[in-house]
Design a protein around this motif. Structure first.
Motif, PDB file in Angstrom:
ATOM      1  N   ILE A  68       0.863  -1.190   0.000  1.00 52.57           N
ATOM      2  CA  ILE A  68       0.000   0.000   0.000  1.00 52.57           C
ATOM      3  C   ILE A  68       0.893   1.231   0.000  1.00 52.57           C
ATOM      4  N   GLU A 116      -3.004   5.344   1.270  1.00 54.00           N
ATOM      5  CA  GLU A 116      -3.804   4.173   1.604  1.00 54.00           C
ATOM      6  C   GLU A 116      -3.561   3.767   3.059  1.00 54.00           C
ATOM      7  N   ILE A 156      -6.353   3.534   6.122  1.00 55.03           N
ATOM      8  CA  ILE A 156      -6.552   2.359   6.981  1.00 55.03           C
ATOM      9  C   ILE A 156      -6.409   2.748   8.449  1.00 55.03           C
ATOM     10  N   ILE A 178     -11.876  -5.915  10.498  1.00 57.42           N
ATOM     11  CA  ILE A 178     -11.676  -4.890   9.467  1.00 57.42           C
ATOM     12  C   ILE A 178     -10.327  -5.090   8.792  1.00 57.42           C
ATOM     13  N   SER A 216     -10.415  -8.082   6.508  1.00 55.61           N
ATOM     14  CA  SER A 216     -11.155  -7.792   5.285  1.00 55.61           C
ATOM     15  C   SER A 216     -10.305  -6.972   4.316  1.00 55.61           C
ATOM     16  N   ILE A 217      -9.559  -6.011   4.851  1.00 59.53           N
ATOM     17  CA  ILE A 217      -8.681  -5.210   3.992  1.00 59.53           C
ATOM     18  C   ILE A 217      -7.538  -6.075   3.456  1.00 59.53           C
ATOM     19  N   HIS A 222      -8.665  -8.100   0.681  1.00 59.75           N
ATOM     20  CA  HIS A 222      -8.821  -7.281  -0.523  1.00 59.75           C
ATOM     21  C   HIS A 222      -7.478  -7.078  -1.227  1.00 59.75           C
ATOM     22  N   LEU A 223      -6.415  -7.000  -0.440  1.00 64.33           N
ATOM     23  CA  LEU A 223      -5.097  -6.736  -1.021  1.00 64.33           C
ATOM     24  C   LEU A 223      -4.485  -7.968  -1.690  1.00 64.33           C
ATOM     25  N   SER A 246      -7.551  -5.215  -8.470  1.00 64.44           N
ATOM     26  CA  SER A 246      -8.941  -4.803  -8.648  1.00 64.44           C
ATOM     27  C   SER A 246      -9.092  -3.493  -9.375  1.00 64.44           C
TER      28      SER A 246
END
Lengths: 155, 155
Positions: free
Chosen positions: A111, A115, A119, A143, A146-147, A150-151, A155
């Motif tokens: 990140i 970013e 976070i 949380i 979940s992040i 996503h990484l 996307s």
DNA sequence: ATAATATTAGTCAACATTAGTCAAGAACAC
DNA sequence: GTGTTCTTGACTAATGTTGACTAATATTAT
């Protein structure tokens, strides 16, 4: 290939479509009917065989015109690194330790600075403050995970 | 994609017009008739898809010559943009409405796509899921507001 | 002017149509 | 036998559709 259970068969059916088309959109009841199973079995198949670790992202909508959409995503090559952070986070994580997780992501180049700051804003004590410290640590963990998930993909 | 419900179709129709002309003015009964739905469905579409979180302002007038006017507002022109989103979030916010807030930030250029996706990962139902819906909505609101406040001071 | 009527849009609750969750029991692997 | 995975269905939640009733505004009649 012999002795396949119905979940395996449904999995194959969906993956066959995904082999050619990047995403598949189904009506749950329709597929359930087609394979002669109860609708919730479709959820079972998706939950056990189309996870983010496998490289799939699932979206759905209820109500009229509802659907379940499975999308094949391109996984990045940082998977082991993400895995290690996910286990470091665990079920709950203190604010202090969560800072280390974010710093690791930044230093690894997963990140960038803005970013990272977003976070941090999402998990600081203004954001998560139910009054119950353990509950806060659990929410913070969810949380972060979940992040992190996503990484895993582009996307 | 193929199996859209009628509300989605009406939404698309209106947004297609808005893509070219900043505002659209309709006669409710006429649109309802055109799409073969009851008039109140038009209100449903507007209420769920053209909110201020989505960046639209709706005005209407009853009686002879009545109309519904949907206007796309330029959020960047509004110096109180972040403030307005903070009040739109309030004490608690549903997942559906929170998506609109993130989309507005993105469309206003306040965040880029990866930042938007990170925020979405932080507030989706995998991330926030205590089992108590109202509690979840409150936590989601606090996280969003913390991020909004961060964005206020950044850049 | 005022009242009656016509012409619009708004609200709300019932119903319809989808998917999600969870826990119990069955089947399977060892 | 025990532990895991699979299957099932009752219950829940989200979203969409409909129509009866209400409210606002304009037009017409007096």
């Amino acid at each position: 290939m012999e002795n396949q259970n119905i979940s395996d068969i449904i999995e194959s059916y969906l993956k066959q479509i995904l082999a050619e088309s990047q995403q598949v959109e189904i009506r749950r009841a329709e597929i359930a009917n087609q394979f002669n199973v109860v609708p919730s079995q479709i959820n079972y198949v998706i939950k056990t065989r189309f996870t983010i670790q496998d490289g799939y992202v699932v979206q759905s909508k209820r109500g009229g015109g509802g659907y379940i959409r499975i999308e094949k995503v391109k996984l990045l090559d940082n998977l082991d690194f993400i895995d290690s952070l996910v286990s470091a986070v665990g079920d709950q994580i203190s604010r202090h330790d969560s800072l280390s997780v974010v710093r690791s992501l930044f230093e690894a180049g997963a990140i960038n600075r803005s970013e990272a700051n977003i976070i941090l804003a999402a998990i600081n004590k203004d954001a998560i403050n139910t009054g119950d410290r353990q509950a806060d640590e659990q929410i913070r963990a969810q949380i972060l995970i979940s992040i992190l998930n996503h990484l895993r993909y582009e996307s």
